[in-house]
Design a protein around this motif. Structure first.
Motif, PDB file in Angstrom:
ATOM      1  N   PHE A 145       0.945  -1.196  -0.136  1.00 36.36           N
ATOM      2  CA  PHE A 145      -0.062  -0.119  -0.152  1.00 36.36           C
ATOM      3  C   PHE A 145       0.781   1.309   0.121  1.00 36.36           C
ATOM      4  CE2 PHE A 145      -2.353   3.317   2.247  1.00 36.36           C
ATOM      5  CZ  PHE A 145      -3.354   3.323   1.066  1.00 36.36           C
ATOM      6  N   GLY A 146       1.954   1.379   0.833  1.00 32.74           N
ATOM      7  CA  GLY A 146       2.830   2.532   0.678  1.00 32.74           C
ATOM      8  C   GLY A 146       3.440   2.698  -0.619  1.00 32.74           C
ATOM      9  N   LYS A 147       3.916   1.721  -1.394  1.00 30.97           N
ATOM     10  CA  LYS A 147       4.290   1.894  -2.383  1.00 30.97           C
ATOM     11  C   LYS A 147       3.150   2.058  -3.646  1.00 30.97           C
ATOM     12  CE  LYS A 147       7.897  -1.342  -1.700  1.00 30.97           C
ATOM     13  NZ  LYS A 147       8.394  -2.746  -2.108  1.00 30.97           N
ATOM     14  N   PHE A 148       1.772   1.791  -3.407  1.00 28.21           N
ATOM     15  CA  PHE A 148       0.970   2.258  -4.175  1.00 28.21           C
ATOM     16  C   PHE A 148       0.730   3.800  -3.947  1.00 28.21           C
ATOM     17  CE2 PHE A 148      -3.585   3.126  -4.429  1.00 28.21           C
ATOM     18  CZ  PHE A 148      -3.868   2.758  -5.866  1.00 28.21           C
ATOM     19  N   VAL A 149       0.659   4.412  -2.804  1.00 27.61           N
ATOM     20  CA  VAL A 149       0.668   5.583  -2.651  1.00 27.61           C
ATOM     21  C   VAL A 149       1.693   6.379  -3.182  1.00 27.61           C
ATOM     22  CG1 VAL A 149       0.386   7.185  -0.715  1.00 27.61           C
ATOM     23  CG2 VAL A 149      -0.587   5.299  -0.153  1.00 27.61           C
ATOM     24  N   LEU A 150       2.907   6.040  -2.917  1.00 24.86           N
ATOM     25  CA  LEU A 150       3.916   6.735  -3.574  1.00 24.86           C
ATOM     26  C   LEU A 150       4.203   6.787  -5.095  1.00 24.86           C
ATOM     27  CD1 LEU A 150       6.965   7.895  -3.181  1.00 24.86           C
ATOM     28  CD2 LEU A 150       7.912   5.722  -3.173  1.00 24.86           C
ATOM     29  N   SER A 151       3.739   5.702  -5.575  1.00 26.58           N
ATOM     30  CA  SER A 151       3.796   5.557  -7.113  1.00 26.58           C
ATOM     31  C   SER A 151       2.424   6.427  -7.526  1.00 26.58           C
ATOM     32  CB  SER A 151       3.742   4.138  -7.490  1.00 26.58           C
ATOM     33  OG  SER A 151       2.637   3.500  -7.304  1.00 26.58           O
ATOM     34  N   THR A 152       1.639   6.578  -7.067  1.00 26.21           N
ATOM     35  CA  THR A 152       0.352   6.968  -7.677  1.00 26.21           C
ATOM     36  C   THR A 152       0.201   8.782  -7.316  1.00 26.21           C
ATOM     37  OG1 THR A 152      -1.269   6.618  -5.918  1.00 26.21           O
ATOM     38  CG2 THR A 152      -1.202   5.046  -7.618  1.00 26.21           C
ATOM     39  N   GLY A 153       0.648   9.030  -6.060  1.00 26.63           N
ATOM     40  CA  GLY A 153       0.754  10.330  -5.554  1.00 26.63           C
ATOM     41  C   GLY A 153      -0.534  10.594  -5.242  1.00 26.63           C
ATOM     42  N   LEU A 154      -1.465   9.793  -5.001  1.00 26.35           N
ATOM     43  CA  LEU A 154      -2.909  10.209  -4.434  1.00 26.35           C
ATOM     44  C   LEU A 154      -2.670  10.787  -3.132  1.00 26.35           C
ATOM     45  CD1 LEU A 154      -4.957   7.175  -6.006  1.00 26.35           C
ATOM     46  CD2 LEU A 154      -4.994   9.631  -6.786  1.00 26.35           C
ATOM     47  N   ARG A 155      -3.921  11.485  -2.665  1.00 24.17           N
ATOM     48  CA  ARG A 155      -3.887  11.832  -1.095  1.00 24.17           C
ATOM     49  C   ARG A 155      -4.383  10.418  -0.551  1.00 24.17           C
ATOM     50  NH1 ARG A 155      -6.320  15.470  -4.375  1.00 24.17           N
ATOM     51  NH2 ARG A 155      -5.453  17.588  -4.271  1.00 24.17           N
ATOM     52  N   PRO A 156      -3.987  10.465   0.955  1.00 22.90           N
ATOM     53  CA  PRO A 156      -4.206   9.287   1.766  1.00 22.90           C
ATOM     54  C   PRO A 156      -5.441   8.754   1.401  1.00 22.90           C
ATOM     55  CG  PRO A 156      -2.775  10.824   3.081  1.00 22.90           C
ATOM     56  CD  PRO A 156      -3.104  11.376   1.783  1.00 22.90           C
ATOM     57  N   GLU A 157      -6.578   9.600   1.731  1.00 22.70           N
ATOM     58  CA  GLU A 157      -8.069   9.155   1.828  1.00 22.70           C
ATOM     59  C   GLU A 157      -8.246   8.508   0.124  1.00 22.70           C
ATOM     60  OE1 GLU A 157     -10.399   8.747   4.164  1.00 22.70           O
ATOM     61  OE2 GLU A 157      -8.674   9.296   5.351  1.00 22.70           O
ATOM     62  N   GLU A 158      -7.816   9.127  -0.736  1.00 23.89           N
ATOM     63  CA  GLU A 158      -8.028   8.926  -1.965  1.00 23.89           C
ATOM     64  C   GLU A 158      -7.231   7.420  -2.445  1.00 23.89           C
ATOM     65  OE1 GLU A 158      -8.037  13.210  -4.094  1.00 23.89           O
ATOM     66  OE2 GLU A 158      -6.170  12.084  -4.298  1.00 23.89           O
ATOM     67  N   SER A 159      -5.998   7.321  -1.782  1.00 19.16           N
ATOM     68  CA  SER A 159      -5.364   6.059  -2.141  1.00 19.16           C
ATOM     69  C   SER A 159      -6.320   5.121  -1.267  1.00 19.16           C
ATOM     70  CB  SER A 159      -4.026   6.106  -1.403  1.00 19.16           C
ATOM     71  OG  SER A 159      -3.393   7.196  -1.885  1.00 19.16           O
TER      72      SER A 159
END
Length: 159
Positions: free
Chosen positions: A28-42
């Motif tokens: 999940f952390g790598k997903f957030v990092l690679s997409t650049g979405l806000r935490p709630e959006e992620s």
């Protein structure tokens, strides 16, 4: 704080810290990092991944008052591993106390990488900063053109 963080928290350092987490939180952390979405959006995008991801591009077009989310890439390696839902419990694992950075910092790092190594205007679009209808029609096809370059840049970082 962001300026100070950028001096001490390199992408390599952050990936090492994410790799030390339990596997589902690391993914999940790598997903957030690679997409650049806000935490709630992620969390929302991660949990609806199978419906949103088409050929490695997630077309979101979400509006939340002044905040927008347009389209983002989904890294092929992470794409294969999204087989479980994510809850707000992620904040217990990715936080300043445990790792030295907050989940939202990953968004800033994503923008820096995309803007410097791919295309600054495309990076703004993926962060939701370019949002009128004509810009969406311009940037969405541009995502297909830059997808291979994006995957190559993020392959070096994620793996």
């Amino acid at each position: 704080n962001n300026y100070e963080n950028s001096k001490t928290l390199t992408i390599e350092n952050i990936i090492q810290k994410l790799n030390k987490l339990p596997i589902r939180y690391s993914i999940f952390g790598k997903f957030v990092l690679s997409t650049g979405l806000r935490p709630e959006e992620s969390i929302r995008a991660f949990n609806n991944h199978s419906n949103l991801c088409k050929n490695g591009i997630m077309e979101l077009f979400w509006d939340r008052k002044t905040k927008k989310a347009n389209s983002v890439y989904c890294h092929p390696e992470i794409h294969k591993k999204i087989l479980f839902p994510m809850s707000r419990g992620i904040y217990n694992y990715i936080n300043k106390k445990e790792l030295g950075f907050e989940l939202r910092y990953l968004r800033k790092l994503n923008y820096t990488i995309n803007a410097t190594k791919i295309d600054p205007l495309l990076a703004e679009y993926m962060q939701g900063r370019r949002g009128n209808v004509s810009q969406r029609h311009y940037f969405l096809p541009m995502m297909n053109q830059n997808q291979k370059k994006w995957v190559n840049v993020w392959n070096c970082l994620i793996q």
